[in-house]
Write an enzyme that holds these catalytic residues in place. Structure first.
Site, PDB file in Angstrom:
ATOM      1  N   LYS A  11       0.970  -1.322  -0.070  1.00 41.39           N
ATOM      2  CA  LYS A  11       0.046  -0.240  -0.040  1.00 41.39           C
ATOM      3  C   LYS A  11       0.806   1.329   0.034  1.00 41.39           C
ATOM      4  O   LYS A  11       2.071   1.253   0.182  1.00 41.39           O
ATOM      5  CB  LYS A  11      -1.117   0.072   1.165  1.00 41.39           C
ATOM      6  CG  LYS A  11      -1.907  -1.342   1.254  1.00 41.39           C
ATOM      7  CD  LYS A  11      -2.697  -1.295   2.255  1.00 41.39           C
ATOM      8  CE  LYS A  11      -3.727  -2.287   2.294  1.00 41.39           C
ATOM      9  NZ  LYS A  11      -4.909  -2.483   3.381  1.00 41.39           N
ATOM     10  N   TYR A  51     -12.519  -2.268  -3.121  1.00 41.28           N
ATOM     11  CA  TYR A  51     -13.165  -2.199  -1.867  1.00 41.28           C
ATOM     12  C   TYR A  51     -14.345  -2.017  -1.653  1.00 41.28           C
ATOM     13  O   TYR A  51     -14.937  -1.555  -0.584  1.00 41.28           O
ATOM     14  CB  TYR A  51     -12.156  -1.322  -1.171  1.00 41.28           C
ATOM     15  CG  TYR A  51     -10.898  -1.595  -0.669  1.00 41.28           C
ATOM     16  CD1 TYR A  51     -10.549  -2.695   0.262  1.00 41.28           C
ATOM     17  CD2 TYR A  51      -9.746  -0.976  -0.921  1.00 41.28           C
ATOM     18  CE1 TYR A  51      -9.275  -3.367   0.717  1.00 41.28           C
ATOM     19  CE2 TYR A  51      -8.364  -1.587  -0.648  1.00 41.28           C
ATOM     20  CZ  TYR A  51      -8.108  -2.606   0.170  1.00 41.28           C
ATOM     21  OH  TYR A  51      -6.899  -3.044   0.701  1.00 41.28           O
ATOM     22  N   PHE A  59     -15.182   3.935   7.548  1.00 43.94           N
ATOM     23  CA  PHE A  59     -13.783   4.275   7.078  1.00 43.94           C
ATOM     24  C   PHE A  59     -13.568   4.100   5.808  1.00 43.94           C
ATOM     25  O   PHE A  59     -12.577   4.425   5.147  1.00 43.94           O
ATOM     26  CB  PHE A  59     -12.918   3.438   7.825  1.00 43.94           C
ATOM     27  CG  PHE A  59     -13.170   1.983   7.518  1.00 43.94           C
ATOM     28  CD1 PHE A  59     -12.824   1.414   6.246  1.00 43.94           C
ATOM     29  CD2 PHE A  59     -13.798   1.148   8.652  1.00 43.94           C
ATOM     30  CE1 PHE A  59     -12.859  -0.056   5.951  1.00 43.94           C
ATOM     31  CE2 PHE A  59     -13.949  -0.269   8.358  1.00 43.94           C
ATOM     32  CZ  PHE A  59     -13.650  -1.015   7.032  1.00 43.94           C
ATOM     33  N   ARG A  87      -2.032 -14.655   4.438  1.00 42.36           N
ATOM     34  CA  ARG A  87      -2.640 -13.893   5.624  1.00 42.36           C
ATOM     35  C   ARG A  87      -2.046 -14.090   6.779  1.00 42.36           C
ATOM     36  O   ARG A  87      -1.851 -12.958   7.586  1.00 42.36           O
ATOM     37  CB  ARG A  87      -4.098 -14.310   5.924  1.00 42.36           C
ATOM     38  CG  ARG A  87      -4.920 -14.045   4.463  1.00 42.36           C
ATOM     39  CD  ARG A  87      -5.492 -12.763   4.216  1.00 42.36           C
ATOM     40  NE  ARG A  87      -6.085 -12.134   5.523  1.00 42.36           N
ATOM     41  CZ  ARG A  87      -6.956 -11.223   5.603  1.00 42.36           C
ATOM     42  NH1 ARG A  87      -6.840 -10.301   4.387  1.00 42.36           N
ATOM     43  NH2 ARG A  87      -7.403 -10.473   6.606  1.00 42.36           N
ATOM     44  N   THR A  93      -5.381  -7.213  10.800  1.00 42.27           N
ATOM     45  CA  THR A  93      -5.631  -5.981  10.216  1.00 42.27           C
ATOM     46  C   THR A  93      -4.970  -4.867  11.099  1.00 42.27           C
ATOM     47  O   THR A  93      -4.517  -3.865  10.595  1.00 42.27           O
ATOM     48  CB  THR A  93      -6.985  -5.924   9.956  1.00 42.27           C
ATOM     49  OG1 THR A  93      -7.576  -6.924   9.210  1.00 42.27           O
ATOM     50  CG2 THR A  93      -7.537  -4.556   9.240  1.00 42.27           C
ATOM     51  N   ARG A 104       2.924  -6.735   8.964  1.00 39.97           N
ATOM     52  CA  ARG A 104       2.114  -5.640   9.400  1.00 39.97           C
ATOM     53  C   ARG A 104       2.762  -5.380  10.854  1.00 39.97           C
ATOM     54  O   ARG A 104       2.666  -4.126  11.618  1.00 39.97           O
ATOM     55  CB  ARG A 104       0.529  -5.959   9.846  1.00 39.97           C
ATOM     56  CG  ARG A 104      -0.308  -5.711   8.555  1.00 39.97           C
ATOM     57  CD  ARG A 104      -1.622  -6.205   8.422  1.00 39.97           C
ATOM     58  NE  ARG A 104      -2.167  -5.824   7.133  1.00 39.97           N
ATOM     59  CZ  ARG A 104      -3.539  -6.508   6.630  1.00 39.97           C
ATOM     60  NH1 ARG A 104      -3.978  -7.223   7.663  1.00 39.97           N
ATOM     61  NH2 ARG A 104      -3.969  -5.938   5.649  1.00 39.97           N
ATOM     62  N   ASN A 114      -2.272   0.252   6.991  1.00 38.94           N
ATOM     63  CA  ASN A 114      -1.364  -1.347   7.341  1.00 38.94           C
ATOM     64  C   ASN A 114      -0.525  -1.980   6.388  1.00 38.94           C
ATOM     65  O   ASN A 114      -0.480  -3.118   6.387  1.00 38.94           O
ATOM     66  CB  ASN A 114      -2.661  -2.105   8.129  1.00 38.94           C
ATOM     67  CG  ASN A 114      -3.880  -2.202   6.966  1.00 38.94           C
ATOM     68  OD1 ASN A 114      -3.638  -1.971   5.819  1.00 38.94           O
ATOM     69  ND2 ASN A 114      -4.992  -2.929   7.403  1.00 38.94           N
ATOM     70  N   HIS A 117      -1.848  -5.554   1.560  1.00 39.35           N
ATOM     71  CA  HIS A 117      -3.359  -6.045   1.390  1.00 39.35           C
ATOM     72  C   HIS A 117      -3.042  -7.587   1.070  1.00 39.35           C
ATOM     73  O   HIS A 117      -1.974  -7.930   0.584  1.00 39.35           O
ATOM     74  CB  HIS A 117      -4.074  -5.519   0.127  1.00 39.35           C
ATOM     75  CG  HIS A 117      -5.179  -6.473  -0.231  1.00 39.35           C
ATOM     76  ND1 HIS A 117      -6.327  -6.601   0.418  1.00 39.35           N
ATOM     77  CD2 HIS A 117      -5.366  -7.364  -1.413  1.00 39.35           C
ATOM     78  CE1 HIS A 117      -7.119  -7.424  -0.324  1.00 39.35           C
ATOM     79  NE2 HIS A 117      -6.462  -8.062  -1.401  1.00 39.35           N
ATOM     80  N   GLU A 128      -9.207 -10.167  -7.685  1.00 45.16           N
ATOM     81  CA  GLU A 128      -8.408  -9.195  -7.516  1.00 45.16           C
ATOM     82  C   GLU A 128      -7.014  -9.268  -8.301  1.00 45.16           C
ATOM     83  O   GLU A 128      -6.631  -8.213  -8.985  1.00 45.16           O
ATOM     84  CB  GLU A 128      -7.911  -9.236  -5.737  1.00 45.16           C
ATOM     85  CG  GLU A 128      -8.975  -8.904  -5.104  1.00 45.16           C
ATOM     86  CD  GLU A 128      -8.738  -9.159  -3.619  1.00 45.16           C
ATOM     87  OE1 GLU A 128      -9.715  -8.938  -2.790  1.00 45.16           O
ATOM     88  OE2 GLU A 128      -7.674  -9.491  -3.475  1.00 45.16           O
TER      89      GLU A 128
HETATM   90  P1  ATP Z   1      -6.845  -5.792   3.234  1.00 50.37           P
HETATM   91  O1  ATP Z   1      -8.217  -6.475   2.716  1.00 50.37           O
HETATM   92  O2  ATP Z   1      -6.551  -4.676   3.183  1.00 50.37           O
HETATM   93  O3  ATP Z   1      -5.925  -7.258   3.243  1.00 50.37           O
HETATM   94  P2  ATP Z   1      -8.147  -6.841   5.902  1.00 50.37           P
HETATM   95  O4  ATP Z   1      -8.486  -8.213   4.983  1.00 50.37           O
HETATM   96  O5  ATP Z   1      -7.012  -7.288   6.837  1.00 50.37           O
HETATM   97  O6  ATP Z   1      -7.234  -5.848   4.868  1.00 50.37           O
HETATM   98  P3  ATP Z   1     -10.492  -5.459   5.724  1.00 50.37           P
HETATM   99  O7  ATP Z   1     -11.553  -5.758   6.897  1.00 50.37           O
HETATM  100  O8  ATP Z   1     -10.694  -6.380   4.501  1.00 50.37           O
HETATM  101  O9  ATP Z   1      -9.023  -5.924   6.426  1.00 50.37           O
HETATM  102  O10 ATP Z   1     -10.480  -4.144   5.563  1.00 50.37           O
HETATM  103  C1  ATP Z   1      -9.753  -3.569   4.341  1.00 50.37           C
HETATM  104  C2  ATP Z   1      -9.143  -2.308   4.888  1.00 50.37           C
HETATM  105  O11 ATP Z   1      -9.836  -1.182   5.205  1.00 50.37           O
HETATM  106  C3  ATP Z   1      -7.737  -2.641   6.109  1.00 50.37           C
HETATM  107  O12 ATP Z   1      -6.709  -3.163   5.588  1.00 50.37           O
HETATM  108  C4  ATP Z   1      -7.530  -1.188   6.296  1.00 50.37           C
HETATM  109  O13 ATP Z   1      -6.909  -0.303   5.655  1.00 50.37           O
HETATM  110  C5  ATP Z   1      -8.961  -0.701   6.344  1.00 50.37           C
HETATM  111  N1  ATP Z   1      -9.916  -0.815   7.689  1.00 50.37           N
HETATM  112  C6  ATP Z   1     -10.396  -1.836   8.008  1.00 50.37           C
HETATM  113  N2  ATP Z   1     -10.884  -1.770   9.087  1.00 50.37           N
HETATM  114  C7  ATP Z   1     -10.837  -0.686   9.671  1.00 50.37           C
HETATM  115  C8  ATP Z   1     -11.068   0.421  10.614  1.00 50.37           C
HETATM  116  N3  ATP Z   1     -11.654  -0.130  11.604  1.00 50.37           N
HETATM  117  N4  ATP Z   1     -10.677   1.485  10.612  1.00 50.37           N
HETATM  118  C9  ATP Z   1      -9.936   2.115   9.628  1.00 50.37           C
HETATM  119  N5  ATP Z   1      -9.534   1.245   8.397  1.00 50.37           N
HETATM  120  C10 ATP Z   1     -10.074   0.136   8.461  1.00 50.37           C
HETATM  121 MG    MG Z   2      -9.623  -7.442   3.156  1.00 50.26          MG
END
Ligand code: ATP
Ligand code: MG
Length: 139
Positions: A11, A51, A59, A87, A93, A104, A114, A117, A128
């Site tokens: 990212k 997304y 958010f 993962r 996350t 992370r 974070n 992805h 994706e």
């Molecule tokens: P990614 O899909 O990016 O791999 P993830 O699967 O661990 O991350 P998701 O729940 O899919 O987490 O959330 C997608 C992204 O949205 C997160 O990586 C983060 O950048 C953002 N995000 C998720 N939860 C929050 C939150 N509570 N507050 C702020 N940003 C968030």
């Molecule tokens: Mg995700």
């Protein structure tokens, strides 16, 4: 169904902080082969589409702003059990909850910024990867 591939993005914060080399080294050292990779800038429409599942979350606007503020590195990775193992390699996350030594834990600042992805299922890895790469770019 392809079960040995996953999709990742380094990212914008990872590129801004100069962490891409270290993160890619860790990915390779953990047994993932890079079968496609490029640096690219996502448009707002790209990020909103990518997304879309989070479009109702509070958010979402910040997430789109973050993911479009600078270039990312997109890659398709190959390894047995790729989705689950990647993962595990990236960690939770929220970096405050990410296990010691995960990407992370080492490179992310916050739950919103974070570092990386990782696809959460084989089906999403396929969607994706195809979102970012044409067949001619995958080896
Ligand atoms: P990614 O899909 O990016 O791999 P993830 O699967 O661990 O991350 P998701 O729940 O899919 O987490 O959330 C997608 C992204 O949205 C997160 O990586 C983060 O950048 C953002 N995000 C998720 N939860 C929050 C939150 N509570 N507050 C702020 N940003 C968030
Ligand atoms: Mg995700």
């Amino acid at each position: 169904m392809i079960t040995n591939r996953t999709f990742t993005m380094l990212k914008p914060d990872s590129l801004e902080k100069g962490n891409t080399g270290a993160i890619l080294h860790k990915i390779n050292a953990s047994g993932f082969k890079i079968v496609a990779m490029k640096q690219t800038l996502m448009s707002m429409r790209d990020a909103e589409t990518f997304y879309a599942i989070h479009s109702e979350r509070p958010f979402f606007a910040d997430l789109v702003q973050y993911m479009t503020r600078g270039p990312i590195i997109a890659a398709i990775l190959e390894k047995d059990n790729a989705v689950e193992d990647f993962r595990a390699l990236i960690g939770a996350t929220n970096p405050a909850e990410a296990a010691e030594g995960t990407i992370r834990n080492l490179f992310a600042d916050s739950i919103s910024e974070n570092a990386v992805h990782g696809s959460d299922s084989d089906e999403n890895a396929q969607i994706e990867g195809t979102f970012h790469f044409s067949g001619r770019e995958i080896f």
